[in-house]
Design an enzyme around this catalytic site. Structure first.
Site, short mmCIF file in Angstrom:
data_model
loop_
_atom_site.label_atom_id
_atom_site.label_comp_id
_atom_site.label_asym_id
_atom_site.label_seq_id
_atom_site.Cartn_x
_atom_site.Cartn_y
_atom_site.Cartn_z
N ARG A 146 0.86 -1.18 0.00
CA ARG A 146 0.00 0.00 0.00
C ARG A 146 0.90 1.24 0.00
O ARG A 146 2.06 1.18 0.42
CB ARG A 146 -0.90 0.03 1.24
CG ARG A 146 -1.89 -1.13 1.35
CD ARG A 146 -2.73 -0.97 2.62
NE ARG A 146 -3.73 -2.02 2.75
CZ ARG A 146 -3.56 -3.15 3.44
NH1 ARG A 146 -2.40 -3.37 4.07
NH2 ARG A 146 -4.53 -4.05 3.52
N LYS A 170 -2.75 -2.14 7.73
CA LYS A 170 -3.93 -1.57 8.37
C LYS A 170 -4.12 -2.19 9.75
O LYS A 170 -3.92 -3.39 9.94
CB LYS A 170 -5.17 -1.79 7.51
CG LYS A 170 -5.21 -0.93 6.26
CD LYS A 170 -6.53 -1.08 5.53
CE LYS A 170 -6.62 -0.13 4.35
NZ LYS A 170 -7.90 -0.26 3.62
N HIS A 237 -1.97 2.41 -6.20
CA HIS A 237 -2.81 1.25 -5.94
C HIS A 237 -3.01 0.40 -7.19
O HIS A 237 -3.31 -0.80 -7.09
CB HIS A 237 -4.16 1.69 -5.35
CG HIS A 237 -4.59 0.85 -4.19
ND1 HIS A 237 -3.87 0.78 -3.01
CD2 HIS A 237 -5.65 0.01 -4.03
CE1 HIS A 237 -4.48 -0.05 -2.18
NE2 HIS A 237 -5.54 -0.54 -2.77
N ARG A 240 -0.38 -2.12 -7.02
CA ARG A 240 -0.75 -3.15 -6.04
C ARG A 240 -1.78 -4.11 -6.65
O ARG A 240 -1.67 -5.33 -6.50
CB ARG A 240 -1.30 -2.48 -4.79
CG ARG A 240 -1.82 -3.42 -3.71
CD ARG A 240 -2.13 -2.60 -2.46
NE ARG A 240 -3.07 -3.23 -1.56
CZ ARG A 240 -2.76 -4.08 -0.60
NH1 ARG A 240 -1.50 -4.44 -0.43
NH2 ARG A 240 -3.70 -4.58 0.20
N HIS A 263 -5.02 -8.64 3.56
CA HIS A 263 -6.47 -8.52 3.69
C HIS A 263 -6.95 -9.35 4.87
O HIS A 263 -6.64 -10.53 4.98
CB HIS A 263 -7.18 -9.02 2.42
CG HIS A 263 -7.06 -8.09 1.27
ND1 HIS A 263 -7.30 -8.47 -0.04
CD2 HIS A 263 -6.73 -6.77 1.20
CE1 HIS A 263 -7.12 -7.44 -0.84
NE2 HIS A 263 -6.78 -6.40 -0.12
N TYR A 272 -10.15 -10.17 -7.28
CA TYR A 272 -9.10 -10.46 -8.27
C TYR A 272 -9.41 -11.72 -9.07
O TYR A 272 -8.87 -11.90 -10.16
CB TYR A 272 -7.74 -10.55 -7.58
CG TYR A 272 -7.33 -9.25 -6.96
CD1 TYR A 272 -6.94 -8.17 -7.75
CD2 TYR A 272 -7.37 -9.07 -5.58
CE1 TYR A 272 -6.60 -6.96 -7.18
CE2 TYR A 272 -7.02 -7.86 -5.00
CZ TYR A 272 -6.64 -6.82 -5.81
OH TYR A 272 -6.31 -5.61 -5.25
#
Length: 299
Positions: A146, A170, A237, A240, A263, A272
């Site tokens: 990220r 995150k 992004h 990514r 994630h 994806y």
């Protein structure tokens, strides 16, 4: 209400180690809630009820806010109320049971493999900015970072000999990622010009003044590279997304891609698989002798 919001933002920054970019997004969303409360004479967070929050969501949706933006706002509200309840400042959560209006989920834009290689394999001048920018592009594509993860990297987070990088994702969750050969070579070339022992900042990526590079500066440099090498819009992004799509396309291992991206929920990663299906469908259309019928043979 503002005072409690400030305390919550300080909690996110200092204890949860949320990035400034994410924090600004939360703050913008919660400021909309405060503005609505002032408009309707709601003086504190305890007084805000589910019906009023539902009305705010409906109004924002009517004025063109996307489902994704509204879902993010509700997530920010839930986070705030979890904090307020834990601190004994509130005894309910008006966002409980609320969901954003359903919207069409857009597939992320990615570079195909040829375009990614075109971006990265162009000639690189042996100067400070060019070597730094090349290392940034290579690391984004090599490891799927990220933007905030890349700009927060310190020198001791990278082990080029082992080909590993440790990032803080995150929610303050750390993960260790592989760094590919081309990215390691680009980083080594950048380190030679960076002057590891000289700049004040221990950041991997710095400005000419020796300060940590900002997220906005990285966005601008990536955008410039996209326009120069590909003639198209490019943002961090997208690199990514391209990393995730290409790894999934080659490995078919959704769980591994989930771990690499950091994630928490595999449903976030599953988008994806739609991109991979699009690629397979395109291959089928171009390769199968009966995949497409010529015009005039539809009878």
């Amino acid at each position: 209400m503002e005072r409690q919001l400030e305390a919550y933002c300080a909690h996110l920054r200092n204890e949860r180690q949320v990035s400034e970019h994410t924090l600004l997004g939360y703050r913008r969303d919660l400021d909309k809630v405060i503005a609505y409360c002032k408009e309707h004479g709601i003086a504190d967070w305890q007084a805000l009820q589910i019906q009023q929050l539902r009305q705010l969501i409906a109004r924002l949706h009517h004025h063109g806010q996307s489902s994704r933006s509204l879902a993010r706002l509700l997530s920010a509200v839930r986070g705030l109320y979890r904090y307020l309840n834990r601190e004994g400042l509130c005894q309910h959560d008006p966002a409980t049971g609320l969901s954003a209006p359903k919207g069409e989920r857009r597939l992320p834009k990615v570079l195909d493999t040829d375009r990614a290689l075109q971006l990265l394999d162009g000639g690189v001048d042996d100067d400070f900015i060019a070597r730094r920018d090349q290392a940034i592009l290579e690391l984004f594509y090599s490891s799927g970072l990220r933007l905030s993860e890349l700009t927060n990297l310190d020198l001791d987070h990278l082990d080029l000999a082992a080909g590993l990088v440790q990032v803080l994702g995150k929610g303050g969750k750390a993960r260790v990622l592989p760094v590919g050969r081309k990215a390691r070579e680009a980083l080594q070339a950048w380190y030679r010009l960076r002057g590891i022992g000289n700049p004040r900042d221990r950041a991997v990526f710095i400005t000419r003044q020796g300060n940590r590079i900002s997220p906005q500066a990285v966005r601008l440099r990536v955008k410039a590279a996209g326009e120069r090498e590909l003639g198209q819009h490019l943002h961090p992004h997208m690199l990514r997304h391209s990393f995730a799509s290409h790894v999934l396309e080659s490995s078919q291992d959704l769980r591994a891609v989930q771990e690499l991206l950091g994630h928490a929920d595999i449903s976030t990663t599953q988008i994806y698989t739609h991109l991979d299906f699009q690629h397979l469908a395109a291959v089928y259309d171009s390769a199968h002798p009966r995949a497409k019928r010529s015009k005039g043979n539809d009878s």
